[in-house]
Scaffold this motif. Structure first.
Motif, short mmCIF file in Angstrom:
data_model
loop_
_atom_site.label_atom_id
_atom_site.label_comp_id
_atom_site.label_asym_id
_atom_site.label_seq_id
_atom_site.Cartn_x
_atom_site.Cartn_y
_atom_site.Cartn_z
N ARG A 12 20.46 156.91 121.55
CA ARG A 12 19.67 156.05 122.43
C ARG A 12 18.36 155.60 121.77
N SER A 13 17.84 156.33 120.85
CA SER A 13 16.57 155.97 120.21
C SER A 13 16.76 155.02 119.03
N LEU A 14 18.00 154.72 118.67
CA LEU A 14 18.26 153.85 117.53
C LEU A 14 17.66 152.45 117.70
N PRO A 15 17.88 151.72 118.82
CA PRO A 15 17.31 150.38 118.95
C PRO A 15 15.78 150.39 118.94
N LEU A 16 15.20 151.38 119.57
CA LEU A 16 13.75 151.46 119.59
C LEU A 16 13.20 151.71 118.19
N SER A 17 13.84 152.54 117.43
CA SER A 17 13.41 152.81 116.06
C SER A 17 13.55 151.58 115.18
N LEU A 18 14.62 150.82 115.36
CA LEU A 18 14.80 149.60 114.58
C LEU A 18 13.71 148.57 114.88
N VAL A 19 13.40 148.43 116.16
CA VAL A 19 12.36 147.48 116.55
C VAL A 19 11.03 147.91 115.96
N LYS A 20 10.71 149.20 116.00
CA LYS A 20 9.46 149.69 115.42
C LYS A 20 9.42 149.42 113.92
N ASP A 21 10.52 149.69 113.23
CA ASP A 21 10.56 149.48 111.78
C ASP A 21 10.39 147.99 111.43
N VAL A 22 11.06 147.11 112.18
CA VAL A 22 10.97 145.67 111.91
C VAL A 22 9.54 145.18 112.16
N LEU A 23 8.95 145.55 113.29
CA LEU A 23 7.58 145.12 113.59
C LEU A 23 6.59 145.66 112.57
N THR A 24 6.74 146.91 112.19
CA THR A 24 5.85 147.49 111.19
C THR A 24 5.98 146.76 109.86
N GLY A 25 7.19 146.44 109.46
CA GLY A 25 7.42 145.70 108.21
C GLY A 25 6.81 144.31 108.26
N MET A 26 6.93 143.63 109.41
CA MET A 26 6.36 142.28 109.54
C MET A 26 4.83 142.32 109.47
N VAL A 27 4.23 143.28 110.14
CA VAL A 27 2.77 143.38 110.14
C VAL A 27 2.27 143.71 108.74
N VAL A 28 2.90 144.67 108.07
CA VAL A 28 2.49 145.05 106.72
C VAL A 28 2.67 143.87 105.77
N GLY A 29 3.79 143.15 105.88
CA GLY A 29 4.04 141.99 105.03
C GLY A 29 3.00 140.90 105.26
N PHE A 30 2.65 140.64 106.51
CA PHE A 30 1.65 139.63 106.83
C PHE A 30 0.29 140.02 106.26
N VAL A 31 -0.09 141.28 106.41
CA VAL A 31 -1.38 141.74 105.90
C VAL A 31 -1.41 141.64 104.38
N VAL A 32 -0.32 142.03 103.70
CA VAL A 32 -0.28 141.97 102.23
C VAL A 32 -0.37 140.53 101.74
N ILE A 33 0.41 139.63 102.35
CA ILE A 33 0.39 138.23 101.92
C ILE A 33 -0.98 137.61 102.19
N SER A 34 -1.56 137.90 103.36
CA SER A 34 -2.89 137.37 103.68
C SER A 34 -3.93 137.89 102.71
N SER A 35 -3.84 139.16 102.39
CA SER A 35 -4.80 139.75 101.44
C SER A 35 -4.69 139.11 100.06
N VAL A 36 -3.46 138.91 99.60
CA VAL A 36 -3.26 138.29 98.29
C VAL A 36 -3.80 136.86 98.28
N ILE A 37 -3.53 136.12 99.33
CA ILE A 37 -4.02 134.74 99.40
C ILE A 37 -5.55 134.73 99.44
N PHE A 38 -6.13 135.65 100.21
CA PHE A 38 -7.59 135.72 100.29
C PHE A 38 -8.19 136.09 98.93
N LEU A 39 -7.60 137.08 98.26
CA LEU A 39 -8.11 137.47 96.94
C LEU A 39 -7.96 136.34 95.93
#
Length: 192
Positions: A12-39
């Protein structure tokens, strides 16, 4: 992450874990790309792809078609800061002009009220004078014959007006004073 506290797998926790992993990956990717562009923007890093991405983004935002689409979709008008400042100055000037004109209008309205108060007694006096005219203006018949039946008093009045440039009142006055037959003694007509 897929195990409970006791170590057993819970499906039962599988869908919730997938959603957390996807959202965490998107946020980290956005922060990394934004940081690189800013630098790259502040010239700490020089990454050609980040530099190209920033230039393309700016070029797209400055494209007239993109600006027109944004204006149409948002029902807004995008203007430059100089245009905004000019419009603001114009609005302030228009408001000042409106205040001045409103003051002028109030002044004129007061003058009209004062003049109407001055005119009211004069108008009453004029109406009383016209009503009490002694020379018979209000008794003008106009249709009686004069001069052996050649014409009537209205025709004679018209002749005086055209030939001697008399006003209608002065022509009637002259005719009644010199030829009382044009004054209807039996039928008194009140002035209009």
């Amino acid at each position: 992450m897929l195990t409970t506290d006791d170590g057993s797998d819970d499906i039962r926790s599988l869908p919730l874990s997938l959603v957390k992993d996807v959202l965490t990956g998107m946020v980290v990717g956005f922060v990394v790309i934004s940081s690189v562009i800013f630098l790259d923007h502040i010239n700490i890093l020089h990454i050609q792809s980040a530099h190209a991405f920033r230039e393309n983004a700016i070029a797209i935002l400055n494209d007239p078609e993109t600006i027109a689409n944004i204006e149409e979709a948002g029902n807004i008008k995008i203007i430059t800061p100089d245009q905004h400042d000019k419009m603001k100055r114009d609005l302030i000037k228009f408001h000042e002009t409106i205040k001045e004109l409103n003051g002028y209008i109030r002044k004129r309205e007061r003058q009209i009220t004062e003049l109407n108060a001055e005119i009211a007694p004069l108008r009453k006096e004029l109406n009383d004078t016209i009503a009490n005219i002694t020379w018979g203006y209000h008794q003008w018949c106009g249709t009686c014959k004069w001069g052996g039946g050649v014409g009537n008093c209205d025709a004679r009045k018209q002749y005086f007006r055209l030939e001697y440039a008399h006003s209608e009142i002065s022509a009637k006055y002259y005719i009644i004073k010199n030829h009382p037959s044009c004054k209807n003694e039996t039928e008194s007509v009140s002035p209009a």
